[in-house]
Design a protein around this motif. Structure first.
Motif, PDB file in Angstrom:
ATOM      1  N   ASP A  63       0.806  -1.211   0.000  1.00  0.00           N
ATOM      2  CA  ASP A  63       0.000   0.000   0.000  1.00  0.00           C
ATOM      3  C   ASP A  63       0.847   1.273   0.000  1.00  0.00           C
ATOM      4  O   ASP A  63       0.324   2.362  -0.145  1.00  0.00           O
ATOM      5  N   SER A  64       2.175   1.127   0.202  1.00  0.00           N
ATOM      6  CA  SER A  64       3.016   2.316   0.198  1.00  0.00           C
ATOM      7  C   SER A  64       3.102   2.886  -1.214  1.00  0.00           C
ATOM      8  O   SER A  64       2.856   2.201  -2.200  1.00  0.00           O
ATOM      9  N   ASP A  65       3.468   4.153  -1.323  1.00  0.00           N
ATOM     10  CA  ASP A  65       3.529   4.837  -2.611  1.00  0.00           C
ATOM     11  C   ASP A  65       4.630   4.275  -3.485  1.00  0.00           C
ATOM     12  O   ASP A  65       5.654   3.812  -3.007  1.00  0.00           O
ATOM     13  N   LEU A  66       4.398   4.352  -4.790  1.00  0.00           N
ATOM     14  CA  LEU A  66       5.410   3.985  -5.771  1.00  0.00           C
ATOM     15  C   LEU A  66       5.878   5.258  -6.468  1.00  0.00           C
ATOM     16  O   LEU A  66       5.070   6.132  -6.793  1.00  0.00           O
ATOM     17  N   LEU A  67       7.174   5.374  -6.696  1.00  0.00           N
ATOM     18  CA  LEU A  67       7.759   6.567  -7.301  1.00  0.00           C
ATOM     19  C   LEU A  67       8.363   6.246  -8.667  1.00  0.00           C
ATOM     20  O   LEU A  67       8.906   5.160  -8.859  1.00  0.00           O
ATOM     21  N   SER A  68       8.306   7.213  -9.576  1.00  0.00           N
ATOM     22  CA  SER A  68       9.034   7.078 -10.834  1.00  0.00           C
ATOM     23  C   SER A  68      10.527   7.160 -10.532  1.00  0.00           C
ATOM     24  O   SER A  68      10.928   7.631  -9.464  1.00  0.00           O
ATOM     25  N   THR A  69      11.353   6.729 -11.473  1.00  0.00           N
ATOM     26  CA  THR A  69      12.807   6.807 -11.251  1.00  0.00           C
ATOM     27  C   THR A  69      13.258   8.256 -11.081  1.00  0.00           C
ATOM     28  O   THR A  69      14.154   8.545 -10.302  1.00  0.00           O
ATOM     29  N   THR A  70      12.599   9.183 -11.788  1.00  0.00           N
ATOM     30  CA  THR A  70      12.942  10.606 -11.664  1.00  0.00           C
ATOM     31  C   THR A  70      12.623  11.127 -10.267  1.00  0.00           C
ATOM     32  O   THR A  70      13.440  11.803  -9.636  1.00  0.00           O
ATOM     33  N   ALA A  71      11.411  10.794  -9.761  1.00  0.00           N
ATOM     34  CA  ALA A  71      11.014  11.236  -8.419  1.00  0.00           C
ATOM     35  C   ALA A  71      11.902  10.592  -7.362  1.00  0.00           C
ATOM     36  O   ALA A  71      12.302  11.248  -6.387  1.00  0.00           O
ATOM     37  N   ALA A  72      12.236   9.313  -7.548  1.00  0.00           N
ATOM     38  CA  ALA A  72      13.112   8.624  -6.592  1.00  0.00           C
ATOM     39  C   ALA A  72      14.501   9.241  -6.599  1.00  0.00           C
ATOM     40  O   ALA A  72      15.137   9.385  -5.555  1.00  0.00           O
ATOM     41  N   ALA A  73      14.973   9.623  -7.800  1.00  0.00           N
ATOM     42  CA  ALA A  73      16.296  10.250  -7.922  1.00  0.00           C
ATOM     43  C   ALA A  73      16.344  11.587  -7.200  1.00  0.00           C
ATOM     44  O   ALA A  73      17.335  11.923  -6.536  1.00  0.00           O
ATOM     45  N   LYS A  74      15.252  12.368  -7.298  1.00  0.00           N
ATOM     46  CA  LYS A  74      15.187  13.658  -6.590  1.00  0.00           C
ATOM     47  C   LYS A  74      15.248  13.445  -5.089  1.00  0.00           C
ATOM     48  O   LYS A  74      15.947  14.157  -4.366  1.00  0.00           O
ATOM     49  N   LEU A  75      14.497  12.445  -4.621  1.00  0.00           N
ATOM     50  CA  LEU A  75      14.464  12.147  -3.188  1.00  0.00           C
ATOM     51  C   LEU A  75      15.834  11.675  -2.697  1.00  0.00           C
ATOM     52  O   LEU A  75      16.275  12.040  -1.604  1.00  0.00           O
ATOM     53  N   ALA A  76      16.515  10.880  -3.522  1.00  0.00           N
ATOM     54  CA  ALA A  76      17.814  10.324  -3.130  1.00  0.00           C
ATOM     55  C   ALA A  76      18.981  11.252  -3.496  1.00  0.00           C
ATOM     56  O   ALA A  76      20.130  10.948  -3.168  1.00  0.00           O
ATOM     57  N   ARG A  77      18.667  12.354  -4.226  1.00  0.00           N
ATOM     58  CA  ARG A  77      19.699  13.297  -4.668  1.00  0.00           C
ATOM     59  C   ARG A  77      20.772  12.615  -5.518  1.00  0.00           C
ATOM     60  O   ARG A  77      21.968  12.700  -5.241  1.00  0.00           O
ATOM     61  N   CYS A  78      20.274  11.888  -6.512  1.00  0.00           N
ATOM     62  CA  CYS A  78      21.171  11.226  -7.464  1.00  0.00           C
ATOM     63  C   CYS A  78      20.502  11.236  -8.829  1.00  0.00           C
ATOM     64  O   CYS A  78      19.417  11.787  -8.980  1.00  0.00           O
ATOM     65  N   SER A  79      21.096  10.608  -9.800  1.00  0.00           N
ATOM     66  CA  SER A  79      20.511  10.590 -11.147  1.00  0.00           C
ATOM     67  C   SER A  79      19.542   9.409 -11.297  1.00  0.00           C
ATOM     68  O   SER A  79      19.674   8.402 -10.589  1.00  0.00           O
ATOM     69  N   PRO A  80      18.573   9.523 -12.223  1.00  0.00           N
ATOM     70  CA  PRO A  80      17.682   8.387 -12.508  1.00  0.00           C
ATOM     71  C   PRO A  80      18.462   7.140 -12.934  1.00  0.00           C
ATOM     72  O   PRO A  80      18.060   6.018 -12.633  1.00  0.00           O
ATOM     73  N   THR A  81      19.598   7.335 -13.620  1.00  0.00           N
ATOM     74  CA  THR A  81      20.438   6.204 -14.034  1.00  0.00           C
ATOM     75  C   THR A  81      20.957   5.454 -12.814  1.00  0.00           C
ATOM     76  O   THR A  81      20.987   4.217 -12.800  1.00  0.00           O
ATOM     77  N   THR A  82      21.359   6.183 -11.779  1.00  0.00           N
ATOM     78  CA  THR A  82      21.828   5.554 -10.534  1.00  0.00           C
ATOM     79  C   THR A  82      20.712   4.745  -9.892  1.00  0.00           C
ATOM     80  O   THR A  82      20.931   3.630  -9.415  1.00  0.00           O
ATOM     81  N   ILE A  83      19.486   5.278  -9.892  1.00  0.00           N
ATOM     82  CA  ILE A  83      18.328   4.568  -9.318  1.00  0.00           C
ATOM     83  C   ILE A  83      18.084   3.270 -10.093  1.00  0.00           C
ATOM     84  O   ILE A  83      17.885   2.201  -9.506  1.00  0.00           O
ATOM     85  N   ARG A  84      18.133   3.363 -11.436  1.00  0.00           N
ATOM     86  CA  ARG A  84      17.912   2.154 -12.246  1.00  0.00           C
ATOM     87  C   ARG A  84      19.005   1.115 -11.997  1.00  0.00           C
ATOM     88  O   ARG A  84      18.745  -0.084 -11.940  1.00  0.00           O
ATOM     89  N   ARG A  85      20.233   1.584 -11.823  1.00  0.00           N
ATOM     90  CA  ARG A  85      21.350   0.684 -11.531  1.00  0.00           C
ATOM     91  C   ARG A  85      21.143  -0.004 -10.181  1.00  0.00           C
ATOM     92  O   ARG A  85      21.406  -1.198 -10.028  1.00  0.00           O
ATOM     93  N   MET A  86      20.661   0.744  -9.188  1.00  0.00           N
ATOM     94  CA  MET A  86      20.389   0.175  -7.853  1.00  0.00           C
ATOM     95  C   MET A  86      19.293  -0.891  -7.923  1.00  0.00           C
ATOM     96  O   MET A  86      19.358  -1.905  -7.238  1.00  0.00           O
ATOM     97  N   CYS A  87      18.300  -0.646  -8.787  1.00  0.00           N
ATOM     98  CA  CYS A  87      17.225  -1.638  -8.973  1.00  0.00           C
ATOM     99  C   CYS A  87      17.782  -2.904  -9.614  1.00  0.00           C
ATOM    100  O   CYS A  87      17.472  -4.019  -9.179  1.00  0.00           O
ATOM    101  N   ALA A  88      18.609  -2.737 -10.636  1.00  0.00           N
ATOM    102  CA  ALA A  88      19.196  -3.886 -11.341  1.00  0.00           C
ATOM    103  C   ALA A  88      20.069  -4.721 -10.414  1.00  0.00           C
ATOM    104  O   ALA A  88      20.120  -5.948 -10.523  1.00  0.00           O
ATOM    105  N   LYS A  89      20.762  -4.054  -9.483  1.00  0.00           N
ATOM    106  CA  LYS A  89      21.612  -4.764  -8.524  1.00  0.00           C
ATOM    107  C   LYS A  89      20.795  -5.423  -7.406  1.00  0.00           C
ATOM    108  O   LYS A  89      21.311  -6.220  -6.642  1.00  0.00           O
TER     109      LYS A  89
END
Length: 196
Positions: free
Chosen positions: A53-79
């Motif tokens: 039930d928790s919210d889902l974020l786009s890679t862009t929104a997650a990147a803003k929250l984490a202060r990194c690039s969307p590419t870094t977020i996608r890499r973290m997901c792949a790992k």
């Protein structure tokens, strides 16, 4: 809080037979001929999904929250460092999990764990001479649910599309806390998708 959904892409009805049934009936979604002692994987047209039930974020929104690039977020997901879902070919990040990851610098699994157990129907072996392989569908498996069936009779058996062949039971998982988690990236095909 989580909701568990059985997604039915077949024309077969999926149901619990009584109010107190532990398992729901699963039918074949194809006609299959089984020769004596032959083993086959039968498609069901069913998928399962555990929704948080928790919210889902786009890679862009997650990147803003984490202060990194969307590419870094996608890499973290792949790992396997972040929980995510593929929805309409878009990666959506679990916000609660991302926040716990950022706070603690390690992965914390906040979700309850469930498995879908595949079991034979009572009549499968006794009446039909069909062995239904017991199975566990893990909570991170996203492919089609298939049933492994063996014909134990000396005659060919034809399983018809729509014929009920197994039952599914949803159960809590309890894992040992002294074993490591290799964090293998699961493939969609199941049946050995985490390696030999």
């Amino acid at each position: 809080m989580q909701s568990i959904k059985i997604i039915n892409t077949s024309n077969n009805e999926v149901f619990y037979a009584t109010e107190k049934s532990a398992g729901f009936d699963i039918a074949a979604n194809e006609n299959v001929l089984l020769l004596p002692l032959q083993v086959k994987k039968i498609k069901t047209g069913l998928f399962w999904k555990i929704e948080d039930d928790s919210d889902l974020l786009s890679t862009t929104a997650a990147a803003k929250l984490a202060r990194c690039s969307p590419t870094t977020i996608r890499r973290m997901c792949a790992k396997g460092d972040l929980k995510y879902e593929n929805v309409n070919k878009k990666i959506l990040i679990n916000k609660e999990h991302l926040l716990s990851y950022l706070d603690s610098d390690e992965i914390i699994d906040l979700s309850d764990k469930f498995e879908l157990q595949i079991r034979p129907r009572s009549s499968s072996l006794l009446k039909e001479k069909l062995h239904i392989q017991l199975g566990t569908i893990d909570p991170d498996y996203t492919g089609e649910i298939c049933i492994i069936v063996q014909n134990l009779s000396f005659k060919p058996k034809l399983i018809f599309k729509g014929e009920r062949i197994a039952q599914g039971v949803i159960s809590n998982i309890h894992t040992a806390n002294n074993l490591i988690n290799k964090k293998i990236i699961r493939k969609n095909n199941g049946f050995g998708s985490t390696g030999k």
